[in-house]
Design a protein around this motif. Structure first.
Motif, short mmCIF file in Angstrom:
data_model
loop_
_atom_site.label_atom_id
_atom_site.label_comp_id
_atom_site.label_asym_id
_atom_site.label_seq_id
_atom_site.Cartn_x
_atom_site.Cartn_y
_atom_site.Cartn_z
N LEU A 71 0.04 0.01 -1.93
CA LEU A 71 1.22 0.46 -2.65
C LEU A 71 0.90 1.52 -3.69
O LEU A 71 1.82 2.19 -4.18
CB LEU A 71 1.91 -0.73 -3.34
N PHE A 72 -0.37 1.67 -4.03
CA PHE A 72 -0.75 2.64 -5.05
C PHE A 72 -0.88 4.02 -4.42
O PHE A 72 -1.48 4.19 -3.37
CB PHE A 72 -2.08 2.25 -5.69
N ALA A 73 -0.31 5.00 -5.09
CA ALA A 73 -0.41 6.40 -4.67
C ALA A 73 -0.62 7.23 -5.93
O ALA A 73 0.34 7.59 -6.63
CB ALA A 73 0.84 6.85 -3.92
N PHE A 74 -1.87 7.52 -6.24
CA PHE A 74 -2.21 8.26 -7.45
C PHE A 74 -2.13 9.75 -7.17
O PHE A 74 -2.65 10.24 -6.17
CB PHE A 74 -3.62 7.89 -7.92
N THR A 75 -1.49 10.47 -8.07
CA THR A 75 -1.39 11.92 -7.93
C THR A 75 -2.64 12.61 -8.44
O THR A 75 -3.16 13.53 -7.79
CB THR A 75 -0.16 12.44 -8.71
N SER A 129 -9.16 -1.05 -8.59
CA SER A 129 -9.92 -2.20 -9.09
C SER A 129 -9.47 -2.58 -10.49
O SER A 129 -9.44 -3.77 -10.84
CB SER A 129 -11.42 -1.86 -9.09
N TRP A 130 -9.07 -1.60 -11.29
CA TRP A 130 -8.61 -1.90 -12.64
C TRP A 130 -7.24 -2.59 -12.61
O TRP A 130 -7.02 -3.58 -13.30
CB TRP A 130 -8.54 -0.62 -13.46
N TYR A 131 -6.33 -2.07 -11.83
CA TYR A 131 -4.98 -2.62 -11.80
C TYR A 131 -4.90 -3.94 -11.05
O TYR A 131 -4.08 -4.80 -11.40
CB TYR A 131 -4.02 -1.62 -11.15
N LEU A 132 -5.72 -4.14 -10.03
CA LEU A 132 -5.62 -5.33 -9.19
C LEU A 132 -6.59 -6.42 -9.61
O LEU A 132 -6.79 -7.38 -8.86
CB LEU A 132 -5.89 -4.95 -7.72
N TYR A 133 -7.17 -6.31 -10.77
CA TYR A 133 -8.06 -7.37 -11.24
C TYR A 133 -7.25 -8.63 -11.54
O TYR A 133 -6.15 -8.57 -12.09
CB TYR A 133 -8.80 -6.93 -12.50
N SER A 134 -7.79 -9.77 -11.17
CA SER A 134 -7.14 -11.05 -11.49
C SER A 134 -8.23 -12.06 -11.81
O SER A 134 -9.28 -12.09 -11.16
CB SER A 134 -6.30 -11.54 -10.31
N PRO A 135 -8.01 -12.92 -12.79
CA PRO A 135 -9.01 -13.94 -13.13
C PRO A 135 -9.07 -15.02 -12.06
O PRO A 135 -8.26 -15.06 -11.13
CB PRO A 135 -8.51 -14.48 -14.48
N SER A 136 -10.01 -15.90 -12.20
CA SER A 136 -10.15 -17.00 -11.25
C SER A 136 -8.96 -17.95 -11.37
O SER A 136 -8.35 -18.07 -12.44
CB SER A 136 -11.46 -17.75 -11.51
N ARG A 177 -14.92 12.24 -3.91
CA ARG A 177 -14.81 12.00 -5.36
C ARG A 177 -13.43 11.49 -5.73
O ARG A 177 -13.29 10.56 -6.55
CB ARG A 177 -15.12 13.31 -6.10
N VAL A 178 -12.39 12.07 -5.14
CA VAL A 178 -11.02 11.62 -5.43
C VAL A 178 -10.80 10.20 -4.91
O VAL A 178 -10.18 9.36 -5.59
CB VAL A 178 -10.01 12.60 -4.81
N ARG A 179 -11.31 9.89 -3.72
CA ARG A 179 -11.16 8.54 -3.19
C ARG A 179 -11.90 7.52 -4.04
O ARG A 179 -11.43 6.39 -4.23
CB ARG A 179 -11.68 8.50 -1.75
N ALA A 180 -13.07 7.89 -4.56
CA ALA A 180 -13.81 6.98 -5.43
C ALA A 180 -13.06 6.72 -6.73
O ALA A 180 -13.02 5.58 -7.22
CB ALA A 180 -15.20 7.56 -5.71
N ALA A 181 -12.45 7.75 -7.31
CA ALA A 181 -11.67 7.56 -8.53
C ALA A 181 -10.45 6.69 -8.27
O ALA A 181 -10.10 5.83 -9.09
CB ALA A 181 -11.25 8.92 -9.09
N ALA A 182 -9.78 6.88 -7.12
CA ALA A 182 -8.64 6.03 -6.78
C ALA A 182 -9.06 4.59 -6.57
O ALA A 182 -8.34 3.66 -6.97
CB ALA A 182 -7.95 6.58 -5.53
N ALA A 183 -10.22 4.37 -5.95
CA ALA A 183 -10.71 3.00 -5.76
C ALA A 183 -11.01 2.35 -7.11
O ALA A 183 -10.77 1.15 -7.29
CB ALA A 183 -11.95 3.02 -4.88
N ALA A 184 -11.53 3.12 -8.06
CA ALA A 184 -11.79 2.56 -9.39
C ALA A 184 -10.50 2.17 -10.09
O ALA A 184 -10.43 1.13 -10.76
CB ALA A 184 -12.57 3.57 -10.23
N PRO A 199 6.42 0.99 -10.82
CA PRO A 199 6.95 1.12 -9.46
C PRO A 199 6.24 0.23 -8.45
O PRO A 199 6.88 -0.30 -7.53
CB PRO A 199 6.76 2.61 -9.15
N VAL A 200 4.94 0.04 -8.61
CA VAL A 200 4.21 -0.86 -7.71
C VAL A 200 4.67 -2.29 -7.92
O VAL A 200 4.84 -3.06 -6.96
CB VAL A 200 2.70 -0.71 -7.93
N LEU A 201 4.89 -2.69 -9.18
CA LEU A 201 5.38 -4.03 -9.46
C LEU A 201 6.77 -4.25 -8.87
O LEU A 201 7.05 -5.31 -8.30
CB LEU A 201 5.39 -4.27 -10.97
N PHE A 202 7.64 -3.26 -9.01
CA PHE A 202 8.97 -3.37 -8.41
C PHE A 202 8.88 -3.51 -6.89
O PHE A 202 9.58 -4.33 -6.28
CB PHE A 202 9.81 -2.14 -8.76
#
Length: 296
Positions: free
Chosen positions: A185-189, A257-264, A247-254, A2-5
């Motif tokens: 755009l990310f909304a984690f439940t 970071s995983w989904y929005l990683y991009s190489p150089s 704690r929830v905000r820290a998990a969402a930030a992690a 859904p975020v990609l769409f």
């Protein structure tokens, strides 16, 4: 997905392309007749109305899926709860229902099916017939849809006449130059559960939340800063008015970071970068494809 769409729609969706048409100063005029004025976007507008659907409860213009004519699949119904798989397979590039599909009665029942049923029909169809004047009228369209079609047609013409290099430069200057905050755009439940599944799938150590700093614990507005660690590595950090919120905000930030990683940029070589004379100095290498979403 859904975020990609949503990201694809934000960059090249009809609403964005309509704004680009306005920024370029292309004016919208009435439907073309015998003569077409250059430099103007001419279209036949949709007749305004407020008709009710067959059930008499919803307005047709508010339910665009009611006007869809297609294969008759269940996911075409307005009240059908479509999943991500249905949006990927059956819907358009934005995950929306293709409301402009119409079923031609003369079309074959499936791709590759013969158009004739007997030999006499095949012989009669093999005889050339003189061309008939076109009597098809211009289809009605909205300004937004016509603007999007104009931008896409211009991009195709640029690719056809100027080549892929000019098309990529045009795309970078007018589309990718627009800023889109993807992290919003990310909304984690359940971010803590998703992060635990992610660490288990990637063979990381289980995530542990640790208090980094705090202020005003006994006041009316305390602030806690919590970090999520996997072993000695900090995966994310978040602040909140309570320990659980942080704690929830820290998990969402992690997870972001995983989904929005991009190489150089130097590591990314697209297939189109090695085409033509300019691409002889580059060598294409396959890119890493993520293993998929975190299924919980």
């Amino acid at each position: 997905m859904p975020v990609l769409f949503a990201a694809q729609y934000a960059y090249v969706g009809p609403a964005t392309l309509a704004v680009m048409r306005q920024e370029w100063g292309v004016e919208v005029v009435a439907a073309p007749g015998q003569e077409v004025d250059p430099g103007l976007l001419q279209l036949k507008r949709v007749t305004p109305g407020n008709a009710l659907s067959e059930d008499g409860m919803t307005r047709v213009k508010d339910m665009p899926t009611l006007r869809r004519l297609g294969s008759g699949r269940r996911n075409e119904a307005w009240n059908y709860r479509r999943g991500v798989s249905s949006r990927i397979v059956y819907d358009d590039q934005f995950g929306d229902l293709q409301t402009d599909q119409t079923q031609d009665p003369d079309a074959p029942p499936f791709a590759g099916a013969p158009l004739t049923s007997n030999l006499s029909d095949a012989v009669s169809e093999s005889i050339p017939t003189p061309p008939q004047p076109s009597t098809q009228s211009t289809e009605a369209s909205t300004v937004e849809s016509a603007s999007a079609t104009f931008i896409r047609a211009l991009t195709g013409a640029l690719h056809l006449h100027a080549g892929p290099a000019a098309t990529k430069a045009f795309h970078n200057a007018h589309v990718l130059s627009r800023h889109l905050a993807l992290h919003t755009l990310f909304a984690f439940t359940h971010p803590t559960r998703d992060l635990s599944r992610l660490c288990s799938r990637e063979n990381f150590e289980p995530p542990v939340a640790r208090l980094i700093s705090e202020t005003g614990r006994l006041s009316r507005s305390p602030v806690f800063v919590v970090g999520v660690f996997s072993g000695e590595d900090k995966l994310g950090e978040g602040a909140g008015g309570s320990l659980n919120e942080a704690r929830v905000r820290a998990a969402a930030a992690a997870l972001r970071s995983w989904y929005l990683y991009s190489p150089s940029p130097e590591e990314v070589v697209l297939p189109s970068d090695v085409e033509g004379e300019a691409g002889k100095m580059k060598r294409w290498k396959p890119q890493m494809v993520d293993v998929g979403e975190i299924i919980t």
